[in-house]
Scaffold this motif. Structure first.
Motif: not given
Length: 140
Positions: A7-9
């Motif tokens: 999860k995340g960018y």
């Protein structure tokens, strides 16, 4: 080991967003600054009108001569009970304010003595007209 999805960018996504925000800020900030300066220049008109009304009222209530000196740097209200004058109030104009300067003199009776009434000032293209009796009118 974890088999779930991360999860995340990514760093690339964050850099793209930051770059877009920087470009938007570079375009918008000068326009915002200019809008604020233009608004301040336009605010000089009603502030000067109030200063002139105050000068007339002060002359009448104190039975003294008052002067309003209008120049490109601002408008200054002075009490002149004798030969010497005292600054009472000042309106400072932002740089670049266009002004047709003048000095207005009110008699101790509150009447406009000089220049010959009606007097007209122009600030940022708007006219301020002062009658002999100190009535102030501002053009739209």
């Amino acid at each position: 080991m974890s088999t779930g999805t991360a999860k995340g960018y990514t760093l690339a996504e964050v850099l793209v967003v930051v770059s877009i925000l920087a470009i938007l800020a570079a375009v918008a900030l000068p326009r915002i600054g200019q809008s604020i300066l233009n608004r301040a220049r336009l605010d000089a008109v009603p502030k000067t009108a109030v200063l002139i009304r105050t000068a007339q009222s002060l002359a009448y209530s104190k039975s003294i001569s008052t002067h309003v000196v209008v120049s490109s740097s601002g408008a200054t209200l002075m009490e002149c009970p004798t030969i010497t004058c005292t600054v009472v109030q000042r309106v400072v104009y932002p740089p670049g304010t266009s002004v047709s300067g003048a000095t207005l003199i009110f008699s101790p009776q509150g009447l406009l003595q000089s220049p010959n009434p009606p007097a007209t000032l122009t600030i940022q293209g708007r006219r301020i007209t002062v009658s002999r009796w100190g009535e102030v009118a501002v053009s739209p």
